[in-house]
Design a protein around this motif. Structure first.
Motif, PDB file in Angstrom:
ATOM      1  N   SER A   1      -8.561  -2.085  -1.433  1.00 36.86           N
ATOM      2  CA  SER A   1      -7.540  -1.419  -2.243  1.00 36.86           C
ATOM      3  C   SER A   1      -6.282  -2.292  -2.347  1.00 36.86           C
ATOM      4  CB  SER A   1      -7.181  -0.060  -1.639  1.00 36.86           C
ATOM      5  OG  SER A   1      -8.304   0.798  -1.636  1.00 36.86           O
ATOM      6  N   TYR A   2      -5.929  -2.933  -1.251  1.00 33.51           N
ATOM      7  CA  TYR A   2      -4.780  -3.840  -1.236  1.00 33.51           C
ATOM      8  C   TYR A   2      -5.012  -5.006  -2.195  1.00 33.51           C
ATOM      9  CZ  TYR A   2      -1.472  -7.265   0.816  1.00 33.51           C
ATOM     10  OH  TYR A   2      -0.490  -8.194   1.030  1.00 33.51           O
TER      11      TYR A   2
ATOM     12  N   ASN B   1      -3.139   6.169  -0.597  1.00 30.04           N
ATOM     13  CA  ASN B   1      -3.349   5.027   0.300  1.00 30.04           C
ATOM     14  C   ASN B   1      -4.503   5.316   1.252  1.00 30.04           C
ATOM     15  OD1 ASN B   1      -3.163   2.844   2.018  1.00 30.04           O
ATOM     16  ND2 ASN B   1      -1.110   3.314   2.780  1.00 30.04           N
TER      17      ASN B   1
ATOM     18  N   PRO C   1       0.793  -1.234   0.000  1.00 32.28           N
ATOM     19  CA  PRO C   1       0.000   0.000   0.000  1.00 32.28           C
ATOM     20  C   PRO C   1       0.831   1.293   0.000  1.00 32.28           C
ATOM     21  CG  PRO C   1      -0.941  -1.577   1.526  1.00 32.28           C
ATOM     22  CD  PRO C   1       0.393  -2.130   1.108  1.00 32.28           C
TER      23      PRO C   1
ATOM     24  N   ARG D   1       0.750  -5.817   3.933  1.00 33.39           N
ATOM     25  CA  ARG D   1      -0.116  -4.637   3.884  1.00 33.39           C
ATOM     26  C   ARG D   1       0.064  -3.727   5.089  1.00 33.39           C
ATOM     27  NH1 ARG D   1      -6.139  -7.219   4.970  1.00 33.39           N
ATOM     28  NH2 ARG D   1      -5.447  -9.073   6.106  1.00 33.39           N
TER      29      ARG D   1
ATOM     30  N   SER E   1      -4.671 -12.740   5.987  1.00 35.20           N
ATOM     31  CA  SER E   1      -3.650 -12.682   4.943  1.00 35.20           C
ATOM     32  C   SER E   1      -3.382 -14.056   4.347  1.00 35.20           C
ATOM     33  CB  SER E   1      -2.358 -12.090   5.504  1.00 35.20           C
ATOM     34  OG  SER E   1      -2.523 -10.714   5.795  1.00 35.20           O
TER      35      SER E   1
ATOM     36  N   GLU F   1      -8.632  -2.750   2.844  1.00 31.52           N
ATOM     37  CA  GLU F   1      -8.246  -4.076   2.347  1.00 31.52           C
ATOM     38  C   GLU F   1      -8.625  -4.263   0.890  1.00 31.52           C
ATOM     39  OE1 GLU F   1      -9.477  -8.689   3.076  1.00 31.52           O
ATOM     40  OE2 GLU F   1      -8.870  -7.544   4.854  1.00 31.52           O
TER      41      GLU F   1
ATOM     42  N   GLN G   1      -4.616  -3.843  -5.708  1.00 36.70           N
ATOM     43  CA  GLN G   1      -3.201  -3.724  -6.074  1.00 36.70           C
ATOM     44  C   GLN G   1      -2.616  -5.081  -6.449  1.00 36.70           C
ATOM     45  OE1 GLN G   1      -1.664  -1.432  -2.548  1.00 36.70           O
ATOM     46  NE2 GLN G   1      -0.609  -0.302  -4.160  1.00 36.70           N
TER      47      GLN G   1
END
Length: 320
Positions: A119-120, A113, A69, A97, A163, A117, A123
Motif C-alpha cells: 500500500s505504501y 491504512n 500512510p 512509512r 527503504s 508495504e 501511494q
C-alpha cells in the motif's frame, strides 16, 4: 518541546532556529511529523513549513518527514504543490512509512491504512502521477492543484536496507536516519546506490546521513550536553516523555548499570565534542557512509546551548 515550555514557545523556537540556520549558511531545515504526544509539537509539518519558508530567504525547507500512510497521497501532493508554488525551488518532501505515533492513532488519522508495504508503494506510485499530471480515473483526469512549473524534491527516510531500495526504485534521494537507528551501517547507502534508477529530479543517487549532534565550546561543556541527551534517550526507552527534572539535576544523576548499557547502545545515534572533534567525527562518518551531506539534530537542555551548538558547527565547516 523543552520541559516547562508550551507548544507555542516550542514553535517560536523552531522558527528562530530556522532563521538562525538560514543566516549561518545551512543548506536545509526539516521538520517531523508526530502525533498523540505532549512532548513533540510537530503534528503538521506541511503547515509549519509555510511559516518557516516565509521567515527565511535561502535555506531549503522540508519534511523529515511526512508519514505517508497517515495520509491520502492526493492531499500530500496538493499540500506540497502549494508549498512549491509559494516557495519555488526551496521545498523538500521527505517521506517515511513509520506511523510517527501508535497504531491506533495512525488508524484514526487514515482509516484505510492497513500498514502494508504494498500500500505504501502504491501511494508513492500515485504521488508520482499526481506530480506529473498523469493521474486519471475512468471519469477523466485527476489533478493535484495548484499546478506549478516545479515539484518538491522527494526523499525517502530510511534506517534499513528495505527503504533504501524503495528510494532507489523511485529515483529519489535517501536520508539515512542514524539518529533513530544508531546501528545503521554503510550498506544501507551501498544498497541504494547499487539499485538506483535515475529520475528527472535525481539523475544521480544522492544520500544524506541524519544524526544527532551536540557541540560545545569546551570538552567539559560538550560532555554536559551529551549527558543530557543520554539521559533523555534512556527516559524515552522507559516510556517517560515528560517531567525530566532540571538540567542541573540531570548532570548530578547517576546511571544504573542497566542504564549505562542503554547509553552505550545508543552511542551510535549521537556525535558530541568541541567543534574540532565534531568536525573530525562527522567527516569520518560522511566518508564511511559515502554520503553527500549530513543533516543534524540537536537535543539540547536549553535554547542557548542549542543555538551555540549550531553556530559552532557552522564555524567548524566554514559555512557562509
Amino acid at each position: 518541546m523543552q520541559h516547562g515550555k508550551t507548544a507555542q514557545q516550542a514553535l517560536q523556537e523552531t522558527i528562530a532556529t530556522a532563521k538562525l540556520a538560514d543566516r549561518l549558511g545551512y543548506h536545509r531545515f526539516w521538520v517531523s511529523e508526530h502525533h498523540n504526544s505532549t512532548f513533540i509539537a510537530g503534528s503538521a509539518p506541511e503547515l509549519l513549513m509555510v511559516k518557516l519558508a516565509d521567515e527565511t530567504s535561502r535555506i531549503r525547507i522540508g519534511s523529515g518527514g511526512v508519514m505517508l500512510p497517515n495520509h491520502s497521497a492526493l492531499k500530500v501532493a496538493e499540500n506540497f504543490r502549494m508549498l512549491e508554488a509559494l516557495f519555488p525551488g526551496r521545498i523538500d518532501l521527505g517521506m517515511g512509512r513509520a506511523p510517527g505515533t501508535d497504531r491506533i492513532t495512525s488508524s484514526i488519522l487514515n482509516p484505510s491504512n492497513n500498514f502494508n508495504e504494498d500500500s505504501y508503494l502504491q501511494q508513492l506510485e500515485h504521488l508520482q502521477h499526481f506530480f506529473s499530471d498523469s493521474a486519471a480515473t475512468s471519469y477523466g483526469p485527476l489533478l493535484a492543484v495548484p499546478q506549478a512549473t516545479t515539484i518538491p524534491e522527494q526523499w525517502i527516510l530510511s534506517s534499513s536496507g528495505g527503504s533504501s531500495r524503495i528510494a532507489a526504485r523511485f529515483g529519489m534521494g535517501l536520508a539515512v536516519a542514524r539518529f533513530i537507528n544508531g546501528f545503521a551501517q554503510p550498506d544501507v547507502v551501498e544498497t541504494y546506490r547499487k539499485y538506483f534508477k535515475p529520475s528527472e529530479q535525481f539523475p544521480q543517487p544522492v544520500a544524506v546521513l541524519a544524526i544527532s549532534v551536540v557541540c560545545g565550546e569546551t570538552e567539559e561543556k560538550a560532555k554536559e550536553m551529551r549527558k543530557f541527551v543520554d539521559y533523555i534517550l534512556v527516559q524515552f526507552e522507559q516510556g517517560k516523555f515528560d517531567h525530566f527534572g532540571s538540567y542541573e539535576s540531570i548532570q548530578q544523576y547517576q546511571f544504573t548499570p542497566h542504564e549505562l548499557e542503554r547509553v552505550r547502545n545508543n552511542s551510535g545515534r549521537l556525535v558530541s565534542g568541541t567543534k574540532e572533534q565534531v568536525h573530525e567525527q562527522l567527516t569520518t562518518l560522511a566518508v564511511g557512509f559515502g554520503v553527500d551531506e549530513i543533516i543534524v539534530s540537536c537535543m539540547a537542555g536549553n535554547s542557548a546551548d542549542r543555538r551555540r551548538s549550531f553556530e559552532l558547527l557552522a564555524e567548524a565547516f566554514g559555512l557562509e
